[in-house]
Design a protein around this motif. Sequence first.
Motif, mmCIF file in Angstrom:
data_model
loop_
_atom_site.group_PDB
_atom_site.id
_atom_site.type_symbol
_atom_site.label_atom_id
_atom_site.label_comp_id
_atom_site.label_asym_id
_atom_site.label_seq_id
_atom_site.Cartn_x
_atom_site.Cartn_y
_atom_site.Cartn_z
ATOM 1 N N LYS A 54 -15.928 -28.263 67.795
ATOM 2 C CA LYS A 54 -15.089 -27.709 66.736
ATOM 3 C C LYS A 54 -16.004 -27.306 65.580
ATOM 4 N N GLU B 114 -9.565 -33.880 61.024
ATOM 5 C CA GLU B 114 -8.472 -33.010 61.449
ATOM 6 C C GLU B 114 -8.914 -32.035 62.539
ATOM 7 N N ARG C 90 -9.272 -33.597 65.859
ATOM 8 C CA ARG C 90 -7.984 -33.847 66.523
ATOM 9 C C ARG C 90 -7.387 -32.568 67.108
ATOM 10 N N ASN D 87 -6.689 -29.814 65.102
ATOM 11 C CA ASN D 87 -5.939 -29.118 64.059
ATOM 12 C C ASN D 87 -6.856 -28.193 63.256
ATOM 13 N N PHE E 170 -8.064 -26.645 59.495
ATOM 14 C CA PHE E 170 -8.124 -27.171 58.126
ATOM 15 C C PHE E 170 -8.821 -26.147 57.236
#
Length: 223
Positions: A79, A119, A122, A124, A126
């Motif tokens: 990520k 975040e 996980r 998600n 941001f």
Amino acid sequence: MKKIGLLLVDDHTVVRQGLRILLQQEEDIEILAEAENGRQAVMQARKTPPDVVVMDVAMPLLNGLEATKQILKIVPTAKVLVLTSYGDEECVEQMMRAGAVGYLIKQTAAQDLVKAIREVQRGNAFFSPAIARRLRDQCRESFSNGHSSRRGGELTSREAEVLQLIAEGFSNKQIAAELTISIKTVEKHRQQVMNKLNIHDVAGLTRYAITKGMVERTVPARA
């Protein structure tokens, strides 16, 4: 508890030191490696695949945009969280399209960075509040107008690398050595960049690269 493996990428040593001090206090975060430019970041990601990459945008040799593309090819599960002083619309759009899932502005990131890392890990997204508002407004405008903002005639990843090195003062021979390609191939990419951008001099290419955040605003001259 499995820790979040982190790769810190920023060309300023003081910034990386500050981030390390901040993040070392968190029990669920482990800094696997650091990098001072995009090319080093790609090498570190290949050597020790991270869960999250905290990525700057304007860096020497290889900028954050191209580094993000290359890292996600090597580690598709990573990520990428952008942490930069560049908050202009085009820079945000380019980084999102490259695969970044979060975008923080350095000036306001201190209180949000740890939360953002957790975040994005996980799954998600941001964003800094100002970026989030702008993206929301753009989505509304796009839906109401019924068209996408995607543009054609974009540079390939290799062309963008060549453009950045041109802007940093590298000669064709030096670019060939840096990218381990032939001088003839460099010349081909150089001409394609000029044709796509309709810019046919080095000064113009340098100005373009600076305005797009591909290189620092002050580029040191090379010998």
